[in-house]
Motif scaffolding. Structure first.
Motif, mmCIF file in Angstrom:
data_model
loop_
_atom_site.group_PDB
_atom_site.id
_atom_site.type_symbol
_atom_site.label_atom_id
_atom_site.label_comp_id
_atom_site.label_asym_id
_atom_site.label_seq_id
_atom_site.Cartn_x
_atom_site.Cartn_y
_atom_site.Cartn_z
ATOM 1 N N LEU A 202 0.814 -1.211 0.000
ATOM 2 C CA LEU A 202 0.000 0.000 0.000
ATOM 3 C C LEU A 202 0.857 1.275 0.000
ATOM 4 O O LEU A 202 0.489 2.286 -0.617
ATOM 5 N N ILE A 203 1.964 1.217 0.688
ATOM 6 C CA ILE A 203 2.801 2.432 0.768
ATOM 7 C C ILE A 203 3.760 2.505 -0.417
ATOM 8 O O ILE A 203 4.565 3.440 -0.512
ATOM 9 N N GLY A 204 3.741 1.455 -1.246
ATOM 10 C CA GLY A 204 4.509 1.492 -2.456
ATOM 11 C C GLY A 204 5.959 1.102 -2.328
ATOM 12 O O GLY A 204 6.809 1.625 -3.068
ATOM 13 N N ILE A 205 6.239 0.222 -1.451
ATOM 14 C CA ILE A 205 7.618 -0.276 -1.324
ATOM 15 C C ILE A 205 7.842 -1.264 -2.458
ATOM 16 O O ILE A 205 7.012 -2.142 -2.685
ATOM 17 N N PRO A 206 9.002 -1.143 -3.089
ATOM 18 C CA PRO A 206 9.290 -2.030 -4.232
ATOM 19 C C PRO A 206 9.312 -3.491 -3.776
ATOM 20 O O PRO A 206 9.513 -3.813 -2.602
ATOM 21 N N GLU A 207 9.208 -4.356 -4.794
ATOM 22 C CA GLU A 207 9.112 -5.787 -4.548
ATOM 23 C C GLU A 207 10.388 -6.328 -3.959
ATOM 24 O O GLU A 207 10.333 -7.144 -3.029
ATOM 25 N N ASP A 208 11.528 -5.843 -4.532
ATOM 26 C CA ASP A 208 12.785 -6.386 -4.009
ATOM 27 C C ASP A 208 13.003 -6.007 -2.560
ATOM 28 O O ASP A 208 13.522 -6.784 -1.752
ATOM 29 N N GLN A 209 12.587 -4.802 -2.190
ATOM 30 C CA GLN A 209 12.747 -4.394 -0.788
ATOM 31 C C GLN A 209 11.775 -5.166 0.129
ATOM 32 O O GLN A 209 12.098 -5.506 1.259
ATOM 33 N N ARG A 210 10.598 -5.422 -0.477
ATOM 34 C CA ARG A 210 9.640 -6.186 0.343
ATOM 35 C C ARG A 210 10.168 -7.597 0.592
ATOM 36 O O ARG A 210 10.026 -8.117 1.718
ATOM 37 N N LEU A 211 10.792 -8.196 -0.383
ATOM 38 C CA LEU A 211 11.360 -9.543 -0.181
ATOM 39 C C LEU A 211 12.496 -9.497 0.830
ATOM 40 O O LEU A 211 12.615 -10.391 1.678
ATOM 41 N N GLN A 212 13.340 -8.440 0.669
ATOM 42 C CA GLN A 212 14.480 -8.311 1.588
ATOM 43 C C GLN A 212 13.978 -8.157 3.033
ATOM 44 O O GLN A 212 14.491 -8.785 3.943
ATOM 45 N N ARG A 213 12.971 -7.289 3.198
ATOM 46 C CA ARG A 213 12.442 -7.045 4.562
ATOM 47 C C ARG A 213 11.735 -8.312 5.094
ATOM 48 O O ARG A 213 11.791 -8.608 6.303
ATOM 49 N N THR A 214 11.125 -9.039 4.168
ATOM 50 C CA THR A 214 10.463 -10.280 4.619
ATOM 51 C C THR A 214 11.472 -11.260 5.170
ATOM 52 O O THR A 214 11.221 -11.920 6.211
ATOM 53 N N GLU A 215 12.600 -11.369 4.527
ATOM 54 C CA GLU A 215 13.635 -12.284 4.999
ATOM 55 C C GLU A 215 14.148 -11.857 6.370
ATOM 56 O O GLU A 215 14.415 -12.684 7.242
ATOM 57 N N VAL A 216 14.308 -10.550 6.504
ATOM 58 C CA VAL A 216 14.811 -10.050 7.806
ATOM 59 C C VAL A 216 13.807 -10.362 8.925
ATOM 60 O O VAL A 216 14.175 -10.815 10.026
ATOM 61 N N VAL A 217 12.550 -10.137 8.597
ATOM 62 C CA VAL A 217 11.520 -10.415 9.628
ATOM 63 C C VAL A 217 11.475 -11.905 9.966
ATOM 64 O O VAL A 217 11.356 -12.290 11.146
ATOM 65 N N LYS A 218 11.564 -12.739 8.961
ATOM 66 C CA LYS A 218 11.556 -14.181 9.211
ATOM 67 C C LYS A 218 12.714 -14.580 10.104
ATOM 68 O O LYS A 218 12.573 -15.442 10.981
ATOM 69 N N LYS A 219 13.900 -13.980 9.828
ATOM 70 C CA LYS A 219 15.081 -14.322 10.639
ATOM 71 C C LYS A 219 14.834 -13.930 12.102
ATOM 72 O O LYS A 219 15.150 -14.679 13.036
ATOM 73 N N HIS A 220 14.255 -12.739 12.297
ATOM 74 C CA HIS A 220 13.973 -12.287 13.684
ATOM 75 C C HIS A 220 12.943 -13.207 14.356
ATOM 76 O O HIS A 220 13.070 -13.543 15.559
ATOM 77 N N ILE A 221 11.946 -13.601 13.539
ATOM 78 C CA ILE A 221 10.932 -14.495 14.117
ATOM 79 C C ILE A 221 11.546 -15.821 14.516
ATOM 80 O O ILE A 221 11.251 -16.369 15.579
ATOM 81 N N LYS A 222 12.444 -16.345 13.661
ATOM 82 C CA LYS A 222 13.090 -17.628 13.957
ATOM 83 C C LYS A 222 13.914 -17.513 15.232
ATOM 84 O O LYS A 222 13.872 -18.384 16.097
ATOM 85 N N ASP A 223 14.676 -16.413 15.331
ATOM 86 C CA ASP A 223 15.499 -16.239 16.542
ATOM 87 C C ASP A 223 14.627 -16.127 17.782
ATOM 88 O O ASP A 223 14.948 -16.680 18.865
ATOM 89 N N LEU A 224 13.550 -15.400 17.611
ATOM 90 C CA LEU A 224 12.651 -15.238 18.754
ATOM 91 C C LEU A 224 12.021 -16.575 19.157
ATOM 92 O O LEU A 224 11.923 -16.911 20.350
ATOM 93 N N LEU A 225 11.634 -17.367 18.183
ATOM 94 C CA LEU A 225 11.066 -18.674 18.486
ATOM 95 C C LEU A 225 12.078 -19.588 19.142
ATOM 96 O O LEU A 225 11.754 -20.312 20.087
ATOM 97 N N ASP A 226 13.295 -19.551 18.624
ATOM 98 C CA ASP A 226 14.342 -20.394 19.239
ATOM 99 C C ASP A 226 14.561 -19.997 20.693
ATOM 100 O O ASP A 226 14.743 -20.849 21.573
ATOM 101 N N MET A 227 14.587 -18.675 20.888
ATOM 102 C CA MET A 227 14.800 -18.202 22.274
ATOM 103 C C MET A 227 13.625 -18.626 23.169
ATOM 104 O O MET A 227 13.821 -19.059 24.322
ATOM 105 N N MET A 228 12.438 -18.497 22.645
ATOM 106 C CA MET A 228 11.266 -18.878 23.429
ATOM 107 C C MET A 228 11.274 -20.379 23.749
ATOM 108 O O MET A 228 10.960 -20.791 24.875
#
Length: 569
Positions: free
Chosen positions: A28-54
């Motif tokens: 909606l805010i118009g972030i390009p596709e490549d940046q959206r993929l890059q940010r998605t990977e970063v978020v997934k990595k944080h989620i994985k770390d958070l899950l491992d820690m939990m």
């Protein structure tokens, strides 16, 4: 599935939803596709770390809970064993976290119970020790290293309560005995001279050991003191009795007796000493007044002879009574005899009193019999006649009963002593039988003379002609002896005039009374003296008199005269 895996899956689902929501926002805010993929990977990595820690934290927590559960269960089992209760059992399905919490709560509760029981045990042991030291009893046998059960604590409390009751009871007994001991010591003027006596009298009451042995020793000490006190009292009372006896024998005046009145009570040493001094003084005075003392004893002897119904032979058997050689030996003989008589009277007191009671009742009975033959009793207007008749009837019932009681008591006494009970030189029951027989013979003789007198009077009356209703009743001319024993007096026949009161009274008075006895100088062995008869010549009781009067009223008008009787209104 383990709780961590379930938590991880739930977390992944939540994070996936959050990531999709971010993608929509990025689009909606118009972030390009490549940046959206890059940010998605970063978020997934944080989620994985958070899950491992939990997951790691969850595993760590689980291990801690399991370890805590094991520790709590072990401690809980130990506490249940020490407290003698059933092991803890979890009810129903529960989580590991709830199980650990329940176990910790139960352990805390068990620790508290253990602590309270140990405190109760310590307090009871302290109380037991204190009470056992006072009562000198062994301590309560209980293991102080282990945790006592509720039943053991209850038994221990009951034991301590019993010790308290024992202490209170023994203390009360100790205080009571101590008070009596102090009073006895004061009376005896005795100072505590042993360590035990000083502990009892002088030391603090709370410090005294209330052992059974000490209580027994206390009782023994009190008995010894009371025995000494009783002996002193007996000695003092004996001295007082000597003093009173010597006062009476020596006729000591009242003012002189009052001088020693202060020592006539109590038994202290000074009182005993003063009494002994007074006895010594009176004994010396007695030796100086030997004749006076012996004569006083003889008066007392005569009184005891009367009370014991001694015969003249028994009285004469004591020859010193008639001696005029007033010596110390004569006094001793009199003292011994008066002592013997006192004891003799006390031993037979009940029998002598019974004999005396019979004697008095017999005299009263004879008096009523005499009054029954007195014509003046029919002029009574105050109710005395009825009263006397009731008393006479009552006495006729009680006198035989008294004789039966005396007979039974005398027979029992004779069986116990294997000898006859003699009064005035004669068996008492023989004397009673003689008295009744003499009374019966006297009544028969009186009845016979009454019949003879009536016959003579009727003959005299028929030989004279009198008005039927002349208002005059004449006596038959019967001679009789006056009370003084003077010459017989012949009563006049009817003269048409009233007899003077003085003459009437003398004419109707009965000269012989039936109240004599073997104790008071009654009838001799010979026949009783001749007696005059008044209205009793025709009637011995009021009812008999009424019958005779009725018979007379039915006879011929010329014969309506009551012979041997003078009636005035």
């Amino acid at each position: 599935m383990r709780r961590s895996e379930v938590l991880a899956e739930e977390s992944i689902v939540c994070l996936q939803k959050a990531l999709n929501h971010l993608r929509e926002i990025w689009e909606l805010i118009g972030i390009p596709e490549d940046q959206r993929l890059q940010r998605t990977e970063v978020v997934k990595k944080h989620i994985k770390d958070l899950l491992d820690m939990m997951i790691a934290e969850e595993e760590s927590l689980k291990e801690r809970l399991i370890k805590s559960i094991a520790i709590c269960q072990k401690e809980l089992n130990t506490l249940c064993s020490e407290l003698h209760v059933e092991p803890f059992q979890e009810e129903g399905e529960t989580t590991i976290l709830q199980l650990e919490k329940d176990l910790r709560t139960q352990v805390e509760l068990m620790r508290k119970q253990k602590k309270e029981r140990k405190q109760d045990l310590k307090l009871l042991q302290e109380q037991d020790q204190e009470l056992c030291e006072i009562l000198c009893t062994p301590h309560y046998d209980i293991d102080s290293t282990s945790v006592p059960s509720l039943e053991e604590l209850s038994q221990f409390r009951q034991h301590v309560a019993t010790l308290r009751e024992t202490k209170a009871s023994r203390r009360e007994e100790f205080v009571n005995i101590k008070r009596q001991i102090i009073l006895c010591m004061e009376e005896l003027e005795h100072t505590p001279d042993t360590s035990f006596e000083r502990d009892v009298v002088c030391e603090d009451e709370d410090a005294f050991c209330l052992s059974l042995e000490n209580i027994a020793t206390l009782q023994k000490l009190l008995r010894q003191l009371e025995m000494r006190k009783s002996q002193n009292e007996a000695v003092c009372e004996g001295l007082r009795a000597q003093i009173r006896e010597l006062w009476d024998r020596l006729q000591i005046p009242a003012e002189e007796r009052e001088a020693v009145a202060t020592v006539m009570t109590g038994s202290k040493a000074k009182v005993r000493k003063a009494l002994q001094l007074e006895v010594d003084r009176l004994e010396e005075l007695k030796m100086q007044n030997m004749k006076k003392v012996i004569e006083a004893i003889r008066v007392e002897l005569a009184q005891y002879w009367d009370q014991c119904f001694y015969s003249q032979e028994q009285r004469q058997a004591f020859a010193p009574y008639y001696s005029e050689d007033y010596t110390e030996n004569l006094l001793q003989l009199h003292d011994a005899e008066i002592l013997r008589l006192r004891n003799y009277y006390e031993v037979h007191k009940e029998l002598f009193e019974g004999v005396q009671k019979w004697e008095e009742s017999w005299k009263l009975f004879l008096e009523f019999e005499r009054k029954a033959s007195d014509p003046s009793r029919f002029t009574n207007r105050g109710g005395n006649l009825l009263k006397e008749e009731k008393q006479r009837a009552k006495l006729q019932k009680t006198l035989p009963k008294l004789e039966e009681e005396l007979k039974a008591r005398i027979e029992m006494w004779e069986q116990e002593h294997s000898k006859a009970f003699v009064v005035n030189g004669q068996k008492f029951m023989e004397y009673v039988t003689e008295q009744w027989e003499m009374h019966r013979l006297e009544k028969e003789r009186a009845k016979q003379e009454r019949l003879n007198t009536t016959t003579v009077s009727n003959a005299t009356a028929n030989s004279s002609i009198r008005p039927v209703f002349s208002g005059t009743v004449c006596r038959s001319p019967v001679s009789r002896l006056p009370p003084s024993g003077s010459k017989p007096v012949t009563t006049s026949t009817c003269s048409g005039k009233k007899t003077p009161r003085g003459i009437k009274h003398g004419a109707n008075k009965e000269n012989l009374e039936l109240n004599g006895s073997i104790f008071s100088g009654g009838y001799p062995a010979s026949a009783p003296p001749r007696r005059n008869f008044s209205i009793n010549s025709v009637a011995s009781t009021y009812s008999e008199f009424a019958r005779e009067l009725s018979k007379a009223s039915k006879s011929d008008a010329t014969s309506r005269i009551l012979n041997s009787t003078n009636i005035q209104s």
